[in-house]
Write a protein that holds these residues in place. Structure first.
Motif, PDB file in Angstrom:
ATOM      1  N   PRO A  82      12.964 -21.745   6.355  1.00 58.31           N
ATOM      2  CA  PRO A  82      13.520 -21.058   7.530  1.00 58.31           C
ATOM      3  C   PRO A  82      14.103 -19.691   7.152  1.00 58.31           C
ATOM      4  O   PRO A  82      14.933 -19.592   6.252  1.00 58.31           O
ATOM      5  N   SER A  83      13.677 -18.656   7.854  1.00 56.81           N
ATOM      6  CA  SER A  83      14.017 -17.280   7.518  1.00 56.81           C
ATOM      7  C   SER A  83      15.520 -17.012   7.503  1.00 56.81           C
ATOM      8  O   SER A  83      16.036 -16.376   6.590  1.00 56.81           O
ATOM      9  N   GLU A  84      16.231 -17.518   8.506  1.00 53.08           N
ATOM     10  CA  GLU A  84      17.673 -17.271   8.585  1.00 53.08           C
ATOM     11  C   GLU A  84      18.397 -17.913   7.394  1.00 53.08           C
ATOM     12  O   GLU A  84      19.262 -17.306   6.766  1.00 53.08           O
ATOM     13  N   ARG A  85      18.016 -19.108   7.064  1.00 56.55           N
ATOM     14  CA  ARG A  85      18.617 -19.833   5.935  1.00 56.55           C
ATOM     15  C   ARG A  85      18.296 -19.128   4.619  1.00 56.55           C
ATOM     16  O   ARG A  85      19.151 -18.953   3.758  1.00 56.55           O
ATOM     17  N   ALA A  86      17.039 -18.713   4.471  1.00 56.01           N
ATOM     18  CA  ALA A  86      16.609 -18.019   3.251  1.00 56.01           C
ATOM     19  C   ALA A  86      17.349 -16.695   3.083  1.00 56.01           C
ATOM     20  O   ALA A  86      17.731 -16.327   1.965  1.00 56.01           O
ATOM     21  N   ALA A  87      17.568 -15.981   4.182  1.00 52.12           N
ATOM     22  CA  ALA A  87      18.275 -14.698   4.117  1.00 52.12           C
ATOM     23  C   ALA A  87      19.696 -14.901   3.605  1.00 52.12           C
ATOM     24  O   ALA A  87      20.183 -14.128   2.773  1.00 52.12           O
ATOM     25  N   GLY A  88      20.366 -15.938   4.085  1.00 49.54           N
ATOM     26  CA  GLY A  88      21.718 -16.230   3.625  1.00 49.54           C
ATOM     27  C   GLY A  88      21.769 -16.521   2.136  1.00 49.54           C
ATOM     28  O   GLY A  88      22.664 -16.051   1.410  1.00 49.54           O
ATOM     29  N   ILE A  89      20.803 -17.279   1.647  1.00 49.55           N
ATOM     30  CA  ILE A  89      20.737 -17.603   0.216  1.00 49.55           C
ATOM     31  C   ILE A  89      20.465 -16.342  -0.593  1.00 49.55           C
ATOM     32  O   ILE A  89      21.114 -16.092  -1.615  1.00 49.55           O
ATOM     33  N   ALA A  90      19.507 -15.542  -0.140  1.00 50.76           N
ATOM     34  CA  ALA A  90      19.163 -14.307  -0.858  1.00 50.76           C
ATOM     35  C   ALA A  90      20.384 -13.401  -0.976  1.00 50.76           C
ATOM     36  O   ALA A  90      20.724 -12.940  -2.072  1.00 50.76           O
TER      37      ALA A  90
ATOM     38  N   THR B  64      20.612  -0.877  -7.582  1.00 47.45           N
ATOM     39  CA  THR B  64      20.274  -1.105  -6.183  1.00 47.45           C
ATOM     40  C   THR B  64      19.272  -2.246  -6.065  1.00 47.45           C
ATOM     41  O   THR B  64      18.283  -2.296  -6.800  1.00 47.45           O
ATOM     42  N   ALA B  65      19.544  -3.161  -5.129  1.00 46.45           N
ATOM     43  CA  ALA B  65      18.613  -4.243  -4.800  1.00 46.45           C
ATOM     44  C   ALA B  65      18.191  -4.058  -3.349  1.00 46.45           C
ATOM     45  O   ALA B  65      19.039  -3.935  -2.462  1.00 46.45           O
ATOM     46  N   PHE B  66      16.896  -3.997  -3.142  1.00 50.55           N
ATOM     47  CA  PHE B  66      16.335  -3.871  -1.800  1.00 50.55           C
ATOM     48  C   PHE B  66      15.865  -5.249  -1.331  1.00 50.55           C
ATOM     49  O   PHE B  66      15.214  -5.967  -2.084  1.00 50.55           O
ATOM     50  N   LEU B  67      16.197  -5.584  -0.102  1.00 49.68           N
ATOM     51  CA  LEU B  67      15.667  -6.773   0.552  1.00 49.68           C
ATOM     52  C   LEU B  67      14.597  -6.278   1.510  1.00 49.68           C
ATOM     53  O   LEU B  67      14.901  -5.569   2.478  1.00 49.68           O
ATOM     54  N   VAL B  68      13.363  -6.597   1.207  1.00 52.95           N
ATOM     55  CA  VAL B  68      12.227  -6.083   1.966  1.00 52.95           C
ATOM     56  C   VAL B  68      11.834  -7.098   3.037  1.00 52.95           C
ATOM     57  O   VAL B  68      11.611  -8.274   2.739  1.00 52.95           O
ATOM     58  N   CYS B  69      11.769  -6.613   4.264  1.00 51.68           N
ATOM     59  CA  CYS B  69      11.359  -7.490   5.350  1.00 51.68           C
ATOM     60  C   CYS B  69      10.062  -6.967   5.950  1.00 51.68           C
ATOM     61  O   CYS B  69       9.820  -5.775   5.994  1.00 51.68           O
ATOM     62  N   TYR B  70       9.264  -7.900   6.374  1.00 46.51           N
ATOM     63  CA  TYR B  70       7.927  -7.568   6.859  1.00 46.51           C
ATOM     64  C   TYR B  70       7.836  -7.560   8.373  1.00 46.51           C
ATOM     65  O   TYR B  70       6.815  -7.198   8.932  1.00 46.51           O
ATOM     66  N   ASN B  71       8.896  -7.984   9.050  1.00 44.15           N
ATOM     67  CA  ASN B  71       8.888  -7.943  10.516  1.00 44.15           C
ATOM     68  C   ASN B  71      10.325  -7.862  11.035  1.00 44.15           C
ATOM     69  O   ASN B  71      11.287  -8.010  10.272  1.00 44.15           O
ATOM     70  N   LYS B  72      10.460  -7.635  12.326  1.00 41.05           N
ATOM     71  CA  LYS B  72      11.789  -7.439  12.943  1.00 41.05           C
ATOM     72  C   LYS B  72      12.683  -8.672  12.795  1.00 41.05           C
ATOM     73  O   LYS B  72      13.874  -8.548  12.544  1.00 41.05           O
ATOM     74  N   ASP B  73      12.102  -9.877  12.957  1.00 39.47           N
ATOM     75  CA  ASP B  73      12.910 -11.098  12.818  1.00 39.47           C
ATOM     76  C   ASP B  73      13.489 -11.230  11.425  1.00 39.47           C
ATOM     77  O   ASP B  73      14.662 -11.554  11.252  1.00 39.47           O
ATOM     78  N   SER B  74      12.649 -10.990  10.425  1.00 37.95           N
ATOM     79  CA  SER B  74      13.099 -11.071   9.038  1.00 37.95           C
ATOM     80  C   SER B  74      14.213 -10.052   8.792  1.00 37.95           C
ATOM     81  O   SER B  74      15.251 -10.379   8.192  1.00 37.95           O
ATOM     82  N   CYS B  75      14.043  -8.826   9.272  1.00 36.46           N
ATOM     83  CA  CYS B  75      15.075  -7.792   9.114  1.00 36.46           C
ATOM     84  C   CYS B  75      16.368  -8.196   9.803  1.00 36.46           C
ATOM     85  O   CYS B  75      17.464  -8.016   9.252  1.00 36.46           O
ATOM     86  N   LYS B  76      16.261  -8.754  11.016  1.00 35.36           N
ATOM     87  CA  LYS B  76      17.445  -9.186  11.762  1.00 35.36           C
ATOM     88  C   LYS B  76      18.195 -10.265  10.978  1.00 35.36           C
ATOM     89  O   LYS B  76      19.420 -10.222  10.856  1.00 35.36           O
ATOM     90  N   ASN B  77      17.467 -11.218  10.414  1.00 33.31           N
ATOM     91  CA  ASN B  77      18.110 -12.297   9.663  1.00 33.31           C
ATOM     92  C   ASN B  77      18.796 -11.775   8.399  1.00 33.31           C
ATOM     93  O   ASN B  77      19.898 -12.212   8.063  1.00 33.31           O
ATOM     94  N   ILE B  78      18.171 -10.836   7.719  1.00 39.43           N
ATOM     95  CA  ILE B  78      18.777 -10.265   6.514  1.00 39.43           C
ATOM     96  C   ILE B  78      20.014  -9.450   6.889  1.00 39.43           C
ATOM     97  O   ILE B  78      21.058  -9.564   6.251  1.00 39.43           O
ATOM     98  N   LYS B  79      19.904  -8.637   7.953  1.00 35.14           N
ATOM     99  CA  LYS B  79      21.055  -7.832   8.379  1.00 35.14           C
ATOM    100  C   LYS B  79      22.213  -8.743   8.770  1.00 35.14           C
ATOM    101  O   LYS B  79      23.367  -8.494   8.408  1.00 35.14           O
ATOM    102  N   ASN B  80      21.924  -9.819   9.520  1.00 37.40           N
ATOM    103  CA  ASN B  80      22.977 -10.758   9.917  1.00 37.40           C
ATOM    104  C   ASN B  80      23.633 -11.394   8.689  1.00 37.40           C
ATOM    105  O   ASN B  80      24.852 -11.530   8.639  1.00 37.40           O
ATOM    106  N   ALA B  81      22.821 -11.776   7.710  1.00 36.82           N
ATOM    107  CA  ALA B  81      23.361 -12.398   6.498  1.00 36.82           C
ATOM    108  C   ALA B  81      24.250 -11.408   5.744  1.00 36.82           C
ATOM    109  O   ALA B  81      25.308 -11.786   5.231  1.00 36.82           O
ATOM    110  N   LEU B  82      23.840 -10.150   5.683  1.00 39.55           N
ATOM    111  CA  LEU B  82      24.659  -9.133   5.029  1.00 39.55           C
ATOM    112  C   LEU B  82      25.972  -8.920   5.785  1.00 39.55           C
ATOM    113  O   LEU B  82      27.045  -8.865   5.183  1.00 39.55           O
TER     114      LEU B  82
END
Length: 174
Positions: free
Chosen positions: A128-136, A152-170
Motif C-alpha cells: 500500500p502506497s500510503e503505508r510504504a511512504a510512511g516507512i520510507a 540529499t535524498a530524493f523520494l521519486v514518485c511516478y504519479n500524483k497519488d504517490s507524490c501525495k502520499n510521500i508529501k503527507n508522510a513528510l
C-alpha cells in the motif's frame, strides 16, 4: 543531530533521468531485470548492467547491492528487493524498512552525496502506497539524523497519488 528538512526532497518524474550520485532500483531477487522501475533502469543503463548483476548472484528480500550506473547519469545503482505485500502479517513492514536502511548503509560506505529512491514495493509487489511512504520517510529521516551522507535524498514518485502520499508522510513526520 537535528535534521535539516531540505535534505529530503520529492521529485515527480523519471528516476533514470535523475542527475544524482546513485539511484535505487526496486529489483527482484535475481537482479536480472524485470518490469516497472527495474526494467526501465536495466534498459537505460545498457547491457553491461545485466552482466555485472549476474556476478552478484541475486539479493535476498530486504537487502541491497550496488553496481555501476553505466549509461545512466547516476554513477551508481543500488539494487534493493522489497517485499511482496501479503496483507501485512508476514513482516512486510520490517522488510521494506530494511530496504531503505541497507541502501543508505551503502550510501555511507561509498561516500554518496545524493540518492534517489523510487516507491519500493508499491507497484507490482502491491505494498500500500500510503503505508510504504510512511516507512520510507521514517527510515530516511532516522538515517539522516545520524549521518552526514547522503547530503540529499530524493523520494521519486511516478504519479500524483504517490507524490501525495510521500508529501503527507513528510508533513506528518515534522
Amino acid at each position: 543531530m537535528k535534521l535539516d528538512p531540505g535534505r529530503i526532497k520529492i521529485f515527480e518524474g523519471d528516476i533514470v533521468k535523475m542527475e544524482v550520485d546513485a539511484i535505487v532500483n526496486a529489483a527482484n531477487n535475481s537482479l536480472l531485470g524485470g518490469g516497472g522501475v527495474d526494467g526501465a533502469i536495466h534498459r537505460a543503463a545498457g547491457p553491461e548492467l545485466l552482466e555485472e548483476c549476474k556476478s552478484l548472484n541475486g539479493c535476498p528480500t530486504g537487502e541491497a547491492r550496488i553496481t555501476s550506473g553505466y549509461l545512466l547519469p547516476a554513477k551508481y545503482i543500488i539494487h534493493t528487493v522489497g517485499p511482496v505485500w501479503k496483507g501485512g502479517k508476514e513482516g512486510e513492514d520490517e522488510l521494506l524498512a530494511s530496504c531503505y536502511r541497507k541502501s543508505l548503509e551503502l550510501v555511507r560506505e561509498h561516500s554518496i552525496k545524493t540518492i534517489a529512491f523510487p516507491a519500493i514495493s508499491t507497484g507490482a509487489y502491491g505494498f500500500p502506497s500510503e503505508r510504504a511512504a510512511g516507512i520510507a520517510v521514517s527510515q530516511i529521516k532516522e538515517f539522516l539524523r545520524k549521518n552526514e551522507l547522503p547530503e540529499t535524498a530524493f523520494l521519486v514518485c511516478y504519479n500524483k497519488d504517490s507524490c501525495k502520499n510521500i508529501k503527507n508522510a513528510l508533513d506528518e513526520s515534522l
